[in-house]
Design an enzyme around this catalytic site. Sequence first.
Site, PDB file in Angstrom:
ATOM      1  N   HIS A 219       0.877  -1.185   0.000  1.00  0.00           N
ATOM      2  CA  HIS A 219       0.000   0.000   0.000  1.00  0.00           C
ATOM      3  C   HIS A 219       0.909   1.228   0.000  1.00  0.00           C
ATOM      4  O   HIS A 219       1.727   1.383  -0.903  1.00  0.00           O
ATOM      5  CB  HIS A 219      -0.939  -0.106   1.208  1.00  0.00           C
ATOM      6  N   HIS A 258      -2.508  -2.171  -9.933  1.00  0.00           N
ATOM      7  CA  HIS A 258      -3.525  -1.617  -9.036  1.00  0.00           C
ATOM      8  C   HIS A 258      -4.734  -2.523  -9.023  1.00  0.00           C
ATOM      9  O   HIS A 258      -5.091  -3.108 -10.043  1.00  0.00           O
ATOM     10  CB  HIS A 258      -3.948  -0.211  -9.482  1.00  0.00           C
ATOM     11  N   ASP A 315       2.182   5.576  -6.592  1.00  0.00           N
ATOM     12  CA  ASP A 315       3.450   5.602  -5.858  1.00  0.00           C
ATOM     13  C   ASP A 315       4.674   5.715  -6.747  1.00  0.00           C
ATOM     14  O   ASP A 315       5.759   5.999  -6.261  1.00  0.00           O
ATOM     15  CB  ASP A 315       3.568   4.334  -4.994  1.00  0.00           C
TER      16      ASP A 315
HETATM   17  N1  ACO Z   1       5.060  -6.154 -10.587  1.00  0.00           N
HETATM   18  C1  ACO Z   1       5.013  -7.355 -11.198  1.00  0.00           C
HETATM   19  N2  ACO Z   1       3.887  -8.076 -11.360  1.00  0.00           N
HETATM   20  C2  ACO Z   1       2.753  -7.525 -10.899  1.00  0.00           C
HETATM   21  C3  ACO Z   1       2.722  -6.285 -10.260  1.00  0.00           C
HETATM   22  C4  ACO Z   1       3.937  -5.597 -10.109  1.00  0.00           C
HETATM   23  N3  ACO Z   1       3.970  -4.426  -9.510  1.00  0.00           N
HETATM   24  N4  ACO Z   1       1.461  -5.996  -9.911  1.00  0.00           N
HETATM   25  C5  ACO Z   1       0.712  -7.022 -10.305  1.00  0.00           C
HETATM   26  N5  ACO Z   1       1.487  -7.947 -10.906  1.00  0.00           N
HETATM   27  C6  ACO Z   1       1.037  -9.236 -11.428  1.00  0.00           C
HETATM   28  C7  ACO Z   1       0.920 -10.218 -10.274  1.00  0.00           C
HETATM   29  O1  ACO Z   1       2.098 -10.947 -10.082  1.00  0.00           O
HETATM   30  C8  ACO Z   1      -0.238 -11.088 -10.702  1.00  0.00           C
HETATM   31  O2  ACO Z   1       0.239 -12.046 -11.606  1.00  0.00           O
HETATM   32  P1  ACO Z   1      -0.322 -13.576 -11.587  1.00  0.00           P
HETATM   33  O3  ACO Z   1      -1.749 -13.431 -12.028  1.00  0.00           O
HETATM   34  O4  ACO Z   1       0.569 -14.290 -12.554  1.00  0.00           O
HETATM   35  O5  ACO Z   1      -0.194 -14.038 -10.172  1.00  0.00           O
HETATM   36  C9  ACO Z   1      -1.128 -10.137 -11.493  1.00  0.00           C
HETATM   37  O6  ACO Z   1      -0.270  -9.064 -11.953  1.00  0.00           O
HETATM   38  C10 ACO Z   1      -2.248  -9.550 -10.648  1.00  0.00           C
HETATM   39  O7  ACO Z   1      -1.656  -8.963  -9.480  1.00  0.00           O
HETATM   40  P2  ACO Z   1      -2.207  -9.095  -7.995  1.00  0.00           P
HETATM   41  O8  ACO Z   1      -1.087  -8.882  -7.028  1.00  0.00           O
HETATM   42  O9  ACO Z   1      -3.020 -10.345  -7.860  1.00  0.00           O
HETATM   43  O10 ACO Z   1      -3.170  -7.856  -7.958  1.00  0.00           O
HETATM   44  P3  ACO Z   1      -3.854  -7.246  -6.674  1.00  0.00           P
HETATM   45  O11 ACO Z   1      -5.025  -6.512  -7.154  1.00  0.00           O
HETATM   46  O12 ACO Z   1      -4.061  -8.284  -5.619  1.00  0.00           O
HETATM   47  O13 ACO Z   1      -2.729  -6.269  -6.090  1.00  0.00           O
HETATM   48  C11 ACO Z   1      -1.248  -4.483  -5.933  1.00  0.00           C
HETATM   49  C12 ACO Z   1      -2.606  -4.937  -6.473  1.00  0.00           C
HETATM   50  C13 ACO Z   1      -1.114  -4.852  -4.461  1.00  0.00           C
HETATM   51  C14 ACO Z   1      -1.175  -2.967  -6.048  1.00  0.00           C
HETATM   52  C15 ACO Z   1      -0.140  -5.139  -6.787  1.00  0.00           C
HETATM   53  O14 ACO Z   1      -0.231  -4.679  -8.126  1.00  0.00           O
HETATM   54  C16 ACO Z   1       1.241  -4.874  -6.210  1.00  0.00           C
HETATM   55  O15 ACO Z   1       1.677  -5.590  -5.308  1.00  0.00           O
HETATM   56  N6  ACO Z   1       1.966  -3.819  -6.737  1.00  0.00           N
HETATM   57  C17 ACO Z   1       3.259  -3.490  -6.215  1.00  0.00           C
HETATM   58  C18 ACO Z   1       3.136  -2.735  -4.896  1.00  0.00           C
HETATM   59  C19 ACO Z   1       2.570  -1.334  -5.091  1.00  0.00           C
HETATM   60  O16 ACO Z   1       3.007  -0.587  -5.952  1.00  0.00           O
HETATM   61  N7  ACO Z   1       1.604  -0.984  -4.227  1.00  0.00           N
HETATM   62  C20 ACO Z   1       0.978   0.349  -4.225  1.00  0.00           C
HETATM   63  C21 ACO Z   1      -0.439   0.295  -4.732  1.00  0.00           C
HETATM   64  S1  ACO Z   1      -1.171   1.892  -4.783  1.00  0.00           S
HETATM   65  C22 ACO Z   1      -1.496   2.225  -3.159  1.00  0.00           C
HETATM   66  O17 ACO Z   1      -1.823   1.384  -2.386  1.00  0.00           O
HETATM   67  C23 ACO Z   1      -1.312   3.602  -2.690  1.00  0.00           C
END
Ligand code: ACO
Length: 365
Positions: A219, A258, A315
């Site tokens: 987050h 996201h 971010d």
């Molecule tokens: N880098 C690489 N792969 C990613 C990323 C990333 N940043 N984000 C998503 N993916 C991939 C996942 O590995 C997943 O792949 P899979 O289907 O093969 O397992 C797919 O895309 C879907 O991602 P999830 O993590 O299941 O998506 P979710 O909706 O649960 O999570 C989140 C969203 C937490 C923002 C995720 O994209 C993430 O962890 N990003 C990196 C951390 C980040 O930047 N967080 C800030 C978010 S904005 C905020 O909160 C202010």
Amino acid sequence: MEEMKKGLEGVVALDTKISFIDGIQGILMYRGIRIEDLVDLPYDAVSYLLINGKLPDEAELNEYSLKLKENRHINCKLVDFLKDLSLGSEELDGLRTAISCTAHFDEENNHHTVDANQNKTARLVAKFPTIVAALHRGSHGLDVISPDNDLSHGANFLYMLTGRMPTELEAEAMEKDLILSAEHELNPSTFSLRIAASTLSDMYSAVICGLCTLKGPLHGGARKGVMDMMDEIGNIENAKDYVLGKLERKEKVMGFGHRVYKTYDPRAKIYKDVARRLAIENGDTSWFDMAEEIEHILYHEFVEMRGKPIYPNVDFYSAVVYKYLDVPAELATSIFAMGRVSGWIAHCMEQYSDNRVIRPRAHTI
Ligand code: ACO
């Protein structure tokens, strides 16, 4: 029992008038107004909008700004306490403790009248920047700088943090950062705050729940993660190997992806423009260029691997803005919270105004 949705994905938990997101079109509105139309206003006006439900007129804005300025100072006992806090790599821990201490100094802490909540609102919004700056300077053995009431909310923060007057563009960047960070519907920290508020716990306690949840690297903690990642990559030539290595190891690249946006986050577009302008003013575009390269590499890799792109979230370019503002990475989540506190308070008030305790169920397995 209902089907369990892991991560509550797609679950609608409540009604809100505070913000609206269209994750397909890339639209974000605060109180019905698009973020692009708010970002040139003072942070104080947007804070007022979120909390009171309408933009202030000139007299209302002056009155609200004055109330915030009058509340910027913090108790000298708190300043001494902050100097003694030993901080690790994440200064949000200190901010969380300091907000808890501030509650003890607030005689209205456990008063729940409308007036008491309005007073606590002004104290919280006003004191966050002073605490973040004092905590950072105090814990690094530097003099704590008093607020300058001639400066805007954002410019005053930069002044209290660095001891120098920010340039016009730096002040603008800080104000925009606080506005873009201020609110985002039912994100994890806001949801946890609303759960606390739904038990009729006090506003400080609810805000502390928000802070604790914002801290996580998935987050608000991602902003620091991006800054650390940029330091680790070092220069643009290393970006490709770094990003591909992460994908190969199935690790997340901080600042991308996201839950709600399936297109470019509208906030990220504005941050990107601010970062570009700061880079030019700074005379060194290397952080910006590296960030753009990471964005391009990830976009193309995702299209190739999965047939769909991935975009920067709020971010990513905010971290680049902080690089140019010379903000230490360990402060990134606390600064995010300085903006978000207005949205949190708006949600706290909305929860109080039409409350039912939030209590979902779990499947026992
Ligand atoms: N880098 C690489 N792969 C990613 C990323 C990333 N940043 N984000 C998503 N993916 C991939 C996942 O590995 C997943 O792949 P899979 O289907 O093969 O397992 C797919 O895309 C879907 O991602 P999830 O993590 O299941 O998506 P979710 O909706 O649960 O999570 C989140 C969203 C937490 C923002 C995720 O994209 C993430 O962890 N990003 C990196 C951390 C980040 O930047 N967080 C800030 C978010 S904005 C905020 O909160 C202010």
